[in-house]
Design a protein around this motif. Structure first.
Motif, short mmCIF file in Angstrom:
data_model
loop_
_atom_site.label_atom_id
_atom_site.label_comp_id
_atom_site.label_asym_id
_atom_site.label_seq_id
_atom_site.Cartn_x
_atom_site.Cartn_y
_atom_site.Cartn_z
N LEU A 215 0.83 -1.20 0.00
CA LEU A 215 0.00 0.00 0.00
C LEU A 215 0.87 1.26 0.00
O LEU A 215 0.57 2.23 -0.71
CB LEU A 215 -0.93 -0.02 1.21
N ARG A 216 1.92 1.24 0.76
CA ARG A 216 2.83 2.39 0.79
C ARG A 216 3.45 2.63 -0.59
O ARG A 216 3.55 3.78 -1.04
CB ARG A 216 3.94 2.14 1.82
N LYS A 217 3.86 1.55 -1.26
CA LYS A 217 4.45 1.70 -2.58
C LYS A 217 3.45 2.28 -3.58
O LYS A 217 3.79 3.20 -4.36
CB LYS A 217 4.94 0.33 -3.08
N GLU A 218 2.21 1.79 -3.56
CA GLU A 218 1.20 2.26 -4.50
C GLU A 218 0.83 3.72 -4.24
O GLU A 218 0.70 4.52 -5.19
CB GLU A 218 -0.05 1.38 -4.41
N GLN A 225 3.15 10.93 -9.09
CA GLN A 225 2.56 11.25 -10.39
C GLN A 225 1.78 12.55 -10.35
O GLN A 225 1.72 13.29 -11.35
CB GLN A 225 1.66 10.10 -10.86
N HIS A 226 1.13 12.84 -9.20
CA HIS A 226 0.23 14.00 -9.13
C HIS A 226 0.79 15.11 -8.24
O HIS A 226 0.05 16.07 -7.93
CB HIS A 226 -1.13 13.55 -8.60
N ASP A 227 2.01 14.99 -7.81
CA ASP A 227 2.67 16.05 -7.03
C ASP A 227 1.88 16.43 -5.79
O ASP A 227 1.65 17.61 -5.49
CB ASP A 227 2.89 17.30 -7.89
N GLY A 228 1.46 15.45 -5.04
CA GLY A 228 0.79 15.76 -3.77
C GLY A 228 -0.38 14.83 -3.49
O GLY A 228 -0.73 13.96 -4.29
N ILE A 229 -1.01 15.08 -2.32
CA ILE A 229 -2.08 14.22 -1.84
C ILE A 229 -3.46 14.72 -2.23
O ILE A 229 -4.47 14.05 -2.01
CB ILE A 229 -1.97 14.10 -0.30
#
Length: 279
Positions: A215-218, A225-229
């Motif tokens: 889960l951490r890797k994904e 990819q999206h530069d943030g949460i």
């Protein structure tokens, strides 16, 4: 006097000499003897040599040899059978201990036993309330997945116990009964008609149950990819029944299991800002 000394020397050499040990038949090391008489004769010969080397004379009954039913230092046929039975019992005992250790029950994790601060406990309760508000009658079933090989139903604790520690590429768990490795899953149920499940709206959503390392890797790949949460916090990102929904609901399962605040994961569904507590 010289003759007496020679005689004493001969007697001393005769008494200290060790008799020749009869050689073992060459075929005795590769296969069983054809008859019981051959086995017993060989045992009697060796014991006779041993007794002569220790006492200087043969210890035997009539005829200068041991009878077939006399116990010898090498043991009788009954002792051979007894030793074989003991070895078999030892192997069975070891196999039984290994089986018991494999089938040993897994210690369950009780979330109520996890001690947290009052601030964290408040945000945990807030997150559960907001999740129920967004997903009416939501229910997450992590204890009904079964092994595809032996059909044993695994609990969440048994699934987590079968994960390989720090294996970021291993999506499987191990069955505690047959040790078959498979990808576990869980189901999310919701009474909302707009909830999108695996077979459309109003149906359960089945997701792969990921280990914390996978889960951490994904999640790390998504953040990179999206530069943030921010993308993860948007309701549209988790709305469909795809990999995004699987990752988001795995976060919910993981946070619930270890009693972590999850309110920030629902930020995109509310206008007011939901902040993390100071830990």
């Amino acid at each position: 006097q010289q003759q007496q000394q020679q005689q004493l020397s001969r007697r001393h050499m005769a008494s200290s000499s060790i008799p020749f040990l009869p050689p073992m038949p060459s075929n005795s090391l590769t296969r069983k003897r054809s008859t019981e008489k051959t086995r017993q004769d060989f045992i009697n010969s060796v014991n006779l040599a041993l007794s002569m080397s220790s006492d200087g004379s043969a210890k035997s009954g009539s005829g200068g040899s041991h009878s077939a039913d006399t116990e010898t230092p090498l043991g009788t046929e009954a002792e051979y059978s007894s030793n074989a039975a003991s070895g078999k019992q030892l192997r069975e005992s070891i196999a039984m201990k290994k089986k018991r250790s494999r089938n040993k029950s897994v210690t369950s994790l009780d979330p109520d036993s996890i001690v947290v601060t009052d601030a964290v406990a408040m945000h945990v309760t807030l997150g559960e309330s907001l999740l129920s508000l967004l997903y009416p009658n939501v229910s997450i079933d992590t204890d009904s997945d079964s092994c595809p090989k032996c059909s044993r139903v695994l609990t969440e604790d048994e699934i987590t116990a079968g994960w390989v520690s720090c294996a970021f590429k291993d999506y499987t768990t191990g069955c505690p009964q047959c040790h078959h490795r498979f990808v576990p899953s869980f189901a999310v149920f919701c009474s909302s008609p707009t909830f999108v499940g695996s077979q459309g709206k109003g149906t359960p959503l089945y997701c792969e149950l990921l280990s914390p390392w996978v889960l951490r890797k994904e999640i790390h790949n998504i953040l990179r990819q999206h530069d943030g949460i921010d993308v993860i916090l948007q309701p549209g990102w988790r709305r469909e029944s795809d990999i995004n929904a699987t990752l988001w609901w795995n976060l919910i399962v993981c946070f619930n299991r270890y009693k972590l605040p999850l309110s920030f994961l629902l930020q995109g569904s509310f206008q007011n800002r939901l902040t993390l507590p100071a830990i």
